[in-house]
Design a protein around this motif. Structure first.
Motif, PDB file in Angstrom:
ATOM      1  N   ALA A   4       0.958  -1.253  -0.126  1.00  0.00           N
ATOM      2  CA  ALA A   4       0.020  -0.073   0.120  1.00  0.00           C
ATOM      3  C   ALA A   4       1.046   1.083  -0.035  1.00  0.00           C
ATOM      4  CB  ALA A   4      -0.862   0.115   1.371  1.00  0.00           C
ATOM      5  N   ASN A   5       0.198   2.220  -0.497  1.00  0.00           N
ATOM      6  CA  ASN A   5       1.085   3.533  -0.308  1.00  0.00           C
ATOM      7  C   ASN A   5       0.619   4.308   0.970  1.00  0.00           C
ATOM      8  OD1 ASN A   5       2.469   5.925  -1.294  1.00  0.00           O
ATOM      9  ND2 ASN A   5       0.907   6.615  -2.722  1.00  0.00           N
ATOM     10  N   ILE A   6       0.803   3.724   1.908  1.00  0.00           N
ATOM     11  CA  ILE A   6       0.529   4.395   3.300  1.00  0.00           C
ATOM     12  C   ILE A   6       1.534   3.873   4.192  1.00  0.00           C
ATOM     13  CG2 ILE A   6      -1.045   2.412   3.952  1.00  0.00           C
ATOM     14  CD1 ILE A   6      -2.657   4.169   5.501  1.00  0.00           C
ATOM     15  N   ALA A   7       1.876   4.871   4.799  1.00  0.00           N
ATOM     16  CA  ALA A   7       3.168   4.406   6.032  1.00  0.00           C
ATOM     17  C   ALA A   7       2.320   4.049   7.344  1.00  0.00           C
ATOM     18  CB  ALA A   7       3.908   5.882   6.289  1.00  0.00           C
ATOM     19  N   PRO A   8       3.159   3.378   7.994  1.00  0.00           N
ATOM     20  CA  PRO A   8       2.618   2.860   9.395  1.00  0.00           C
ATOM     21  C   PRO A   8       2.191   3.720  10.024  1.00  0.00           C
ATOM     22  CG  PRO A   8       4.645   1.574   8.873  1.00  0.00           C
ATOM     23  CD  PRO A   8       4.621   2.761   7.666  1.00  0.00           C
ATOM     24  N   TRP A  39       1.575  -4.193  10.920  1.00  0.00           N
ATOM     25  CA  TRP A  39       1.592  -3.114   9.857  1.00  0.00           C
ATOM     26  C   TRP A  39       2.122  -2.029  10.758  1.00  0.00           C
ATOM     27  CZ3 TRP A  39      -3.809  -4.331   8.035  1.00  0.00           C
ATOM     28  CH2 TRP A  39      -4.078  -5.404   7.295  1.00  0.00           C
ATOM     29  N   GLU A  40       1.706  -1.607  11.645  1.00  0.00           N
ATOM     30  CA  GLU A  40       1.925  -0.600  12.224  1.00  0.00           C
ATOM     31  C   GLU A  40       3.486  -0.281  12.913  1.00  0.00           C
ATOM     32  OE1 GLU A  40      -1.012   0.623  15.270  1.00  0.00           O
ATOM     33  OE2 GLU A  40      -2.561   0.844  14.044  1.00  0.00           O
ATOM     34  N   SER A  41       3.770  -1.516  13.191  1.00  0.00           N
ATOM     35  CA  SER A  41       5.190  -1.235  13.673  1.00  0.00           C
ATOM     36  C   SER A  41       6.203  -1.495  12.408  1.00  0.00           C
ATOM     37  CB  SER A  41       5.529  -2.459  14.602  1.00  0.00           C
ATOM     38  OG  SER A  41       5.356  -3.883  13.982  1.00  0.00           O
ATOM     39  N   GLY A  42       5.809  -1.653  11.260  1.00  0.00           N
ATOM     40  CA  GLY A  42       6.773  -1.594   9.998  1.00  0.00           C
ATOM     41  C   GLY A  42       7.237  -2.972  10.013  1.00  0.00           C
ATOM     42  N   LEU A  43       6.587  -4.130  10.670  1.00  0.00           N
ATOM     43  CA  LEU A  43       7.400  -5.497  10.445  1.00  0.00           C
ATOM     44  C   LEU A  43       6.925  -6.156   9.335  1.00  0.00           C
ATOM     45  CD1 LEU A  43       7.308  -6.709  14.109  1.00  0.00           C
ATOM     46  CD2 LEU A  43       9.320  -5.849  12.756  1.00  0.00           C
ATOM     47  N   PRO A  51      -5.661   1.172   2.515  1.00  0.00           N
ATOM     48  CA  PRO A  51      -6.302   2.349   2.518  1.00  0.00           C
ATOM     49  C   PRO A  51      -7.726   2.477   2.055  1.00  0.00           C
ATOM     50  CG  PRO A  51      -4.054   2.357   1.529  1.00  0.00           C
ATOM     51  CD  PRO A  51      -4.653   0.749   1.754  1.00  0.00           C
ATOM     52  N   ASN A  52      -7.987   1.668   1.096  1.00  0.00           N
ATOM     53  CA  ASN A  52      -9.427   1.806   0.685  1.00  0.00           C
ATOM     54  C   ASN A  52     -10.673   1.673   1.363  1.00  0.00           C
ATOM     55  OD1 ASN A  52      -8.673   2.773  -1.893  1.00  0.00           O
ATOM     56  ND2 ASN A  52      -8.695   0.620  -2.717  1.00  0.00           N
ATOM     57  N   LEU A  53     -10.228   0.199   2.399  1.00  0.00           N
ATOM     58  CA  LEU A  53     -10.991  -0.040   3.436  1.00  0.00           C
ATOM     59  C   LEU A  53     -11.089   0.973   4.699  1.00  0.00           C
ATOM     60  CD1 LEU A  53     -13.000  -2.015   4.427  1.00  0.00           C
ATOM     61  CD2 LEU A  53     -11.360  -3.285   5.500  1.00  0.00           C
ATOM     62  N   LEU A  54      -9.843   1.743   4.912  1.00  0.00           N
ATOM     63  CA  LEU A  54      -9.891   2.683   5.922  1.00  0.00           C
ATOM     64  C   LEU A  54     -10.975   3.885   5.447  1.00  0.00           C
ATOM     65  CD1 LEU A  54      -6.233   2.974   6.885  1.00  0.00           C
ATOM     66  CD2 LEU A  54      -8.102   2.168   8.349  1.00  0.00           C
ATOM     67  N   SER A  55     -10.785   4.303   4.016  1.00  0.00           N
ATOM     68  CA  SER A  55     -11.745   5.459   3.526  1.00  0.00           C
ATOM     69  C   SER A  55     -13.016   4.877   3.781  1.00  0.00           C
ATOM     70  CB  SER A  55     -11.193   5.473   2.160  1.00  0.00           C
ATOM     71  OG  SER A  55     -10.137   6.194   1.856  1.00  0.00           O
ATOM     72  N   VAL A  56     -13.446   3.780   3.590  1.00  0.00           N
ATOM     73  CA  VAL A  56     -14.890   3.297   3.585  1.00  0.00           C
ATOM     74  C   VAL A  56     -15.425   3.508   5.345  1.00  0.00           C
ATOM     75  CG1 VAL A  56     -16.296   1.123   3.815  1.00  0.00           C
ATOM     76  CG2 VAL A  56     -14.987   1.753   1.756  1.00  0.00           C
ATOM     77  N   LEU A  57     -14.438   2.803   5.899  1.00  0.00           N
ATOM     78  CA  LEU A  57     -14.678   3.061   7.368  1.00  0.00           C
ATOM     79  C   LEU A  57     -14.990   4.433   7.925  1.00  0.00           C
ATOM     80  CD1 LEU A  57     -12.168   0.275   8.837  1.00  0.00           C
ATOM     81  CD2 LEU A  57     -14.903   0.031   8.921  1.00  0.00           C
ATOM     82  N   GLU A  58     -13.912   5.357   7.435  1.00  0.00           N
ATOM     83  CA  GLU A  58     -14.034   6.709   7.695  1.00  0.00           C
ATOM     84  C   GLU A  58     -15.434   7.395   7.163  1.00  0.00           C
ATOM     85  OE1 GLU A  58      -9.205   7.273   7.997  1.00  0.00           O
ATOM     86  OE2 GLU A  58     -10.139   7.784   6.206  1.00  0.00           O
ATOM     87  N   THR A  59     -15.703   7.050   6.070  1.00  0.00           N
ATOM     88  CA  THR A  59     -17.053   7.472   5.488  1.00  0.00           C
ATOM     89  C   THR A  59     -18.142   7.095   6.111  1.00  0.00           C
ATOM     90  OG1 THR A  59     -15.894   7.564   3.308  1.00  0.00           O
ATOM     91  CG2 THR A  59     -18.494   7.371   3.529  1.00  0.00           C
ATOM     92  N   CYS A  60     -18.411   5.631   6.703  1.00  0.00           N
ATOM     93  CA  CYS A  60     -19.317   5.207   7.418  1.00  0.00           C
ATOM     94  C   CYS A  60     -19.485   5.545   8.870  1.00  0.00           C
ATOM     95  CB  CYS A  60     -19.365   3.599   7.317  1.00  0.00           C
ATOM     96  SG  CYS A  60     -19.585   3.308   5.614  1.00  0.00           S
TER      97      CYS A  60
END
Length: 67
Positions: A4-8, A39-43, A51-60
């Protein structure tokens, strides 16, 4: 699996903004809490669909105000 094009740090920031624990985010995504931690620790690389699923969660869901 494409990376993904998203940093931890961005994943963690967006999770906090949703008001989710790692366990809650994992449940919403249908994955394990350990995957979110890795993912959050960069391992492990963050999959391209995250990122797409995060966007859906943020919208809902109403977001917590940024402090």
């Amino acid at each position: 699996m494409m990376k993904a094009n998203i940093a931890p740090e961005e994943l963690k920031r967006r999770r906090y903004k949703l008001g989710f624990s790692k366990t809650r985010l994992a449940a919403e995504m249908g994955i394990t809490q350990q995957a979110v931690s890795q993912w959050e620790s960069g391992l492990q690389p963050i999959p391209s669909w995250v990122p797409n699923l995060l966007s859906v969660l943020e919208t809902c869901r109403p977001l917590k105000s940024a402090s």
